[in-house]
Scaffold this motif. Structure first.
Motif, PDB file in Angstrom:
ATOM      1  N   ALA A  23      53.612  -3.398 -23.741  1.00 47.56           N
ATOM      2  CA  ALA A  23      54.785  -4.235 -23.518  1.00 47.56           C
ATOM      3  C   ALA A  23      55.382  -3.993 -22.140  1.00 47.56           C
ATOM      4  N   LEU A  24      55.491  -2.729 -21.750  1.00 50.08           N
ATOM      5  CA  LEU A  24      56.043  -2.412 -20.433  1.00 50.08           C
ATOM      6  C   LEU A  24      55.170  -2.970 -19.325  1.00 50.08           C
ATOM      7  N   ARG A  25      53.865  -2.767 -19.453  1.00 55.39           N
ATOM      8  CA  ARG A  25      52.940  -3.227 -18.415  1.00 55.39           C
ATOM      9  C   ARG A  25      52.957  -4.745 -18.290  1.00 55.39           C
ATOM     10  N   SER A  26      52.982  -5.446 -19.423  1.00 59.28           N
ATOM     11  CA  SER A  26      52.947  -6.907 -19.371  1.00 59.28           C
ATOM     12  C   SER A  26      54.223  -7.475 -18.767  1.00 59.28           C
ATOM     13  N   ARG A  27      55.372  -6.840 -19.064  1.00 58.44           N
ATOM     14  CA  ARG A  27      56.640  -7.337 -18.534  1.00 58.44           C
ATOM     15  C   ARG A  27      56.773  -7.054 -17.046  1.00 58.44           C
ATOM     16  N   VAL A  28      56.382  -5.853 -16.639  1.00 64.25           N
ATOM     17  CA  VAL A  28      56.626  -5.425 -15.257  1.00 64.25           C
ATOM     18  C   VAL A  28      55.499  -5.845 -14.318  1.00 64.25           C
ATOM     19  N   ALA A  29      54.260  -5.693 -14.766  1.00 61.51           N
ATOM     20  CA  ALA A  29      53.124  -5.961 -13.884  1.00 61.51           C
ATOM     21  C   ALA A  29      52.508  -7.341 -14.078  1.00 61.51           C
ATOM     22  N   GLY A  30      52.737  -7.962 -15.231  1.00 64.13           N
ATOM     23  CA  GLY A  30      52.222  -9.307 -15.448  1.00 64.13           C
ATOM     24  C   GLY A  30      50.837  -9.342 -16.041  1.00 64.13           C
ATOM     25  N   PRO A  31      50.317 -10.534 -16.269  1.00 61.68           N
ATOM     26  CA  PRO A  31      49.019 -10.681 -16.944  1.00 61.68           C
ATOM     27  C   PRO A  31      47.833 -10.165 -16.141  1.00 61.68           C
ATOM     28  N   ASP A  32      47.973 -10.082 -14.831  1.00 60.22           N
ATOM     29  CA  ASP A  32      46.856  -9.604 -14.002  1.00 60.22           C
ATOM     30  C   ASP A  32      47.068  -8.161 -13.564  1.00 60.22           C
ATOM     31  N   LEU A 227      71.944 -10.075 -17.314  1.00 58.22           N
ATOM     32  CA  LEU A 227      71.235  -8.795 -17.307  1.00 58.22           C
ATOM     33  C   LEU A 227      71.640  -7.899 -18.474  1.00 58.22           C
ATOM     34  N   LEU A 228      72.915  -7.937 -18.841  1.00 55.93           N
ATOM     35  CA  LEU A 228      73.424  -6.972 -19.812  1.00 55.93           C
ATOM     36  C   LEU A 228      73.600  -7.538 -21.220  1.00 55.93           C
ATOM     37  N   ARG A 229      73.862  -8.831 -21.336  1.00 53.97           N
ATOM     38  CA  ARG A 229      74.178  -9.376 -22.658  1.00 53.97           C
ATOM     39  C   ARG A 229      73.207 -10.447 -23.132  1.00 53.97           C
ATOM     40  N   GLU A 230      72.491 -11.061 -22.206  1.00 52.48           N
ATOM     41  CA  GLU A 230      71.584 -12.149 -22.602  1.00 52.48           C
ATOM     42  C   GLU A 230      70.189 -11.950 -22.011  1.00 52.48           C
ATOM     43  N   PRO A 231      69.611 -10.763 -22.121  1.00 51.42           N
ATOM     44  CA  PRO A 231      68.282 -10.554 -21.540  1.00 51.42           C
ATOM     45  C   PRO A 231      67.246 -11.415 -22.241  1.00 51.42           C
ATOM     46  N   PRO A 232      66.295 -11.968 -21.490  1.00 45.65           N
ATOM     47  CA  PRO A 232      65.278 -12.852 -22.085  1.00 45.65           C
ATOM     48  C   PRO A 232      64.213 -12.054 -22.823  1.00 45.65           C
ATOM     49  N   LEU A 233      64.618 -11.465 -23.948  1.00 49.07           N
ATOM     50  CA  LEU A 233      63.732 -10.605 -24.714  1.00 49.07           C
ATOM     51  C   LEU A 233      63.779 -10.973 -26.191  1.00 49.07           C
ATOM     52  N   PRO A 234      62.688 -10.752 -26.897  1.00 47.90           N
ATOM     53  CA  PRO A 234      62.729 -10.935 -28.347  1.00 47.90           C
ATOM     54  C   PRO A 234      63.688  -9.936 -28.975  1.00 47.90           C
ATOM     55  N   ALA A 235      64.179 -10.249 -30.156  1.00 50.36           N
ATOM     56  CA  ALA A 235      65.178  -9.404 -30.811  1.00 50.36           C
ATOM     57  C   ALA A 235      64.708  -7.962 -30.962  1.00 50.36           C
ATOM     58  N   ALA A 236      63.431  -7.775 -31.246  1.00 44.38           N
ATOM     59  CA  ALA A 236      62.916  -6.423 -31.482  1.00 44.38           C
ATOM     60  C   ALA A 236      62.962  -5.558 -30.232  1.00 44.38           C
ATOM     61  N   ALA A 237      62.920  -6.186 -29.064  1.00 51.63           N
ATOM     62  CA  ALA A 237      62.889  -5.422 -27.813  1.00 51.63           C
ATOM     63  C   ALA A 237      64.277  -5.173 -27.239  1.00 51.63           C
ATOM     64  N   ARG A 238      65.283  -5.860 -27.756  1.00 47.96           N
ATOM     65  CA  ARG A 238      66.607  -5.754 -27.151  1.00 47.96           C
ATOM     66  C   ARG A 238      67.267  -4.383 -27.301  1.00 47.96           C
ATOM     67  N   PRO A 239      67.133  -3.698 -28.421  1.00 46.95           N
ATOM     68  CA  PRO A 239      67.746  -2.364 -28.502  1.00 46.95           C
ATOM     69  C   PRO A 239      67.227  -1.404 -27.435  1.00 46.95           C
TER      70      PRO A 239
END
Length: 291
Positions: A23-32, A227-239
């Motif tokens: 999850a970290l790699r896909s978000r930060v580094a992307g698909p490639d 950045l703090l209240r509406e991050p574009p993340l699924p519910a499971a990743a928000r905590p």
């Protein structure tokens, strides 16, 4: 000698670690990510920096996640910088794409060959040359303005260093911290920034110099909310992200948090946010180890 098979708990923990790493790699580094990493690490040739340099230690540490969020919040306080981001970067429409481009730029200029690092700088310079507009205060801006680039650089480096010294696995010594500041100036100067700090004392002075230019605009408030209240993340990743964001609040200069009317700017709240920052950084570090 035969070893016992891993227990169910160990297998479950290992699976969780791999999932977090992915999850970290896909978000930060992307698909490639794999292709980009191979280009950065496996291409032979001279580099600006070496593995023993402080810039390697800071930029590879998990504290960069917290420092990055803090840097975005701090940078948003400059109305011209924030107007450029809001009007041209697509940070709301494609926040992960922007993050991936930024992380690729930092990785390439830190670890890549000089040839690839200079190519990355040229790409950003070309983008900046097209970014023009008027801020919320009615002031014209250009993304390649050396003074504006200086602010972006100072805010970023201050937050990266502060996060590392608070949460990094191996904080820098006084001399190493000065070297880190000087090393970050190498790509920033080529990008067009001028009068850059070369020591921590100069970095602190530069941050103080820019304070007179900082204003809380509606765009800055919107960025903080995003950045703090509406991050574009699924519910499971928000905590998990909330832990990183809380740590970022303790990284910010107290006056910056007060300007943005953010919690944990002082007192007990700041102490608690710092404790959460330690927890989130350890979690990210553990996940990165599973990559």
């Amino acid at each position: 000698m035969a070893t016992d098979p891993p227990t169910l708990a160990a297998r479950t923990l290992g699976t969780a670690q791999r999932r977090l790493a992915t999850a970290l790699r896909s978000r930060v580094a992307g698909p490639d990510a794999h292709e980009a990493a191979a280009r950065i690490w496996e291409t032979p040739g001279p580099r600006w920096f070496a593995p023993e340099d402080p810039i390697w230690r800071v930029h590879e540490d998990a504290s960069m996640f917290t420092g990055g969020v803090a840097a975005l919040l701090l940078q948003s306080l400059h109305p011209s910088a924030m107007a450029g981001v809001a009007g041209h970067s697509g940070f709301r429409g494609d926040p992960w794409g922007r993050l991936q481009r930024t992380s690729h730029y930092i990785a390439t200029t830190t670890y890549g060959t000089i040839e690839h690092a200079e190519e990355a700088v040229d790409v950003v310079r070309a983008v900046h040359a097209r970014v023009r507009g008027t801020s919320d205060l009615g002031v014209s801006y250009a993304a390649d303005d050396p003074h504006l680039l200086r602010w972006v650089h100072v805010a970023e480096v201050w937050c990266f260093l502060r996060a590392h010294q608070l949460f990094g696995e191996r904080p820098l010594t006084t001399d190493e911290a000065d070297t880190y500041v000087a090393q970050t100036a190498v790509p920033a100067q080529r990008l067009g920034a001028r009068d850059l700090p070369m020591t921590v004392a100069q970095l602190e002075a530069a941050l103080a110099e820019h304070r007179a230019e900082l204003v809380v605009t509606e765009a800055a408030r919107d960025a903080a909310t995003f950045l703090l209240r509406e991050p574009p993340l699924p519910a499971a990743a928000r905590p998990g992200y909330a832990l990183i964001a809380a740590g970022a609040l303790s990284v910010l200069p107290p006056w910056a948090g007060e300007m943005l009317d953010l919690p944990a700017t002082s007192g007990v709240g700041r102490v608690l946010a710092r404790a959460v920052g330690h927890t989130s950084t350890r979690l990210v570090r553990w996940g990165m180890a599973g990559s």
